[in-house]
Design a protein around this motif. Structure first.
Motif, PDB file in Angstrom:
ATOM      1  N   ASP A   3      18.967 -16.325   8.989  1.00  0.00           N
ATOM      2  CA  ASP A   3      18.099 -16.269  10.163  1.00  0.00           C
ATOM      3  C   ASP A   3      16.736 -15.674   9.826  1.00  0.00           C
ATOM      4  O   ASP A   3      15.714 -16.185  10.241  1.00  0.00           O
ATOM      5  CB  ASP A   3      18.775 -15.460  11.274  1.00  0.00           C
ATOM      6  CG  ASP A   3      18.039 -15.605  12.594  1.00  0.00           C
ATOM      7  OD1 ASP A   3      17.637 -16.746  12.905  1.00  0.00           O
ATOM      8  OD2 ASP A   3      17.852 -14.590  13.275  1.00  0.00           O
ATOM      9  N   SER A   4      16.722 -14.587   9.034  1.00  0.00           N
ATOM     10  CA  SER A   4      15.450 -13.947   8.708  1.00  0.00           C
ATOM     11  C   SER A   4      14.619 -14.818   7.767  1.00  0.00           C
ATOM     12  O   SER A   4      13.398 -14.869   7.881  1.00  0.00           O
ATOM     13  CB  SER A   4      15.670 -12.559   8.104  1.00  0.00           C
ATOM     14  OG  SER A   4      16.363 -12.668   6.883  1.00  0.00           O
ATOM     15  N   SER A   5      15.274 -15.544   6.825  1.00  0.00           N
ATOM     16  CA  SER A   5      14.496 -16.418   5.943  1.00  0.00           C
ATOM     17  C   SER A   5      13.932 -17.605   6.725  1.00  0.00           C
ATOM     18  O   SER A   5      12.824 -18.054   6.464  1.00  0.00           O
ATOM     19  CB  SER A   5      15.327 -16.886   4.747  1.00  0.00           C
ATOM     20  OG  SER A   5      16.435 -17.629   5.172  1.00  0.00           O
ATOM     21  N   HIS A  10       9.142 -20.072   9.063  1.00  0.00           N
ATOM     22  CA  HIS A  10       8.430 -20.485  10.275  1.00  0.00           C
ATOM     23  C   HIS A  10       7.074 -19.777  10.377  1.00  0.00           C
ATOM     24  O   HIS A  10       6.069 -20.381  10.753  1.00  0.00           O
ATOM     25  CB  HIS A  10       9.287 -20.204  11.513  1.00  0.00           C
ATOM     26  CG  HIS A  10       8.717 -20.757  12.768  1.00  0.00           C
ATOM     27  ND1 HIS A  10       8.723 -22.096  13.069  1.00  0.00           N
ATOM     28  CD2 HIS A  10       8.080 -20.141  13.801  1.00  0.00           C
ATOM     29  CE1 HIS A  10       8.123 -22.283  14.232  1.00  0.00           C
ATOM     30  NE2 HIS A  10       7.725 -21.113  14.695  1.00  0.00           N
ATOM     31  N   MET A  11       7.033 -18.488  10.019  1.00  0.00           N
ATOM     32  CA  MET A  11       5.778 -17.736  10.037  1.00  0.00           C
ATOM     33  C   MET A  11       4.793 -18.328   9.020  1.00  0.00           C
ATOM     34  O   MET A  11       3.608 -18.503   9.318  1.00  0.00           O
ATOM     35  CB  MET A  11       6.028 -16.267   9.722  1.00  0.00           C
ATOM     36  CG  MET A  11       4.765 -15.419   9.726  1.00  0.00           C
ATOM     37  SD  MET A  11       4.870 -13.912   8.735  1.00  0.00           S
ATOM     38  CE  MET A  11       5.141 -14.536   7.104  1.00  0.00           C
ATOM     39  N   VAL A  12       5.287 -18.640   7.804  1.00  0.00           N
ATOM     40  CA  VAL A  12       4.424 -19.233   6.780  1.00  0.00           C
ATOM     41  C   VAL A  12       3.872 -20.571   7.276  1.00  0.00           C
ATOM     42  O   VAL A  12       2.681 -20.864   7.132  1.00  0.00           O
ATOM     43  CB  VAL A  12       5.185 -19.410   5.438  1.00  0.00           C
ATOM     44  CG1 VAL A  12       4.349 -20.184   4.432  1.00  0.00           C
ATOM     45  CG2 VAL A  12       5.580 -18.045   4.866  1.00  0.00           C
ATOM     46  N   GLN A  13       4.745 -21.360   7.907  1.00  0.00           N
ATOM     47  CA  GLN A  13       4.314 -22.648   8.464  1.00  0.00           C
ATOM     48  C   GLN A  13       3.198 -22.438   9.494  1.00  0.00           C
ATOM     49  O   GLN A  13       2.190 -23.148   9.489  1.00  0.00           O
ATOM     50  CB  GLN A  13       5.506 -23.354   9.104  1.00  0.00           C
ATOM     51  CG  GLN A  13       5.146 -24.680   9.746  1.00  0.00           C
ATOM     52  CD  GLN A  13       6.356 -25.358  10.376  1.00  0.00           C
ATOM     53  OE1 GLN A  13       7.498 -25.057  10.042  1.00  0.00           O
ATOM     54  NE2 GLN A  13       6.096 -26.269  11.286  1.00  0.00           N
TER      55      GLN A  13
END
Length: 92
Positions: A3-5, A10-13
């Motif tokens: 979940d954290s990865s 998603h944040m990097v995207q």
């Protein structure tokens, strides 16, 4: 871990999408995220490649637009150099 990865990716995207809004190249985006968000360039590159796979048409037109901008800027620079050269020649 999963979940954290997923949320990290998603944040990097999301950050890559911001780079695209600023018309950055993949390399510029990798450098910016490394410098400002401490994201490993390999991760940025990997996520960028996945986005390219998922959004083929968008990235094809995006890279075409970037190439056109580069040639526009090169043409503009050549014209400015010619103009400034001719203006310095006429002052002597």
């Amino acid at each position: 871990m999963g979940d954290s990865s997923a949320s990290y990716i998603h944040m990097v995207q999301h950050l890559i999408e911001k780079c695209i809004l600023f018309n950055m190249t993949k390399e510029q985006c990798m450098e910016a995220l490394s410098k400002h968000a401490k994201i490993n360039p390999i991760i940025t590159s990997t996520v960028w490649k996945e986005l390219e796979k998922e959004n083929k048409e968008f990235f094809e037109s995006y890279s075409r637009m970037k190439e056109e901008k580069v040639s526009e800027n090169e043409t503009r620079e050549r014209i400015l150099k010619m103009v400034s050269a001719s203006s310095t020649d006429s002052h002597h």
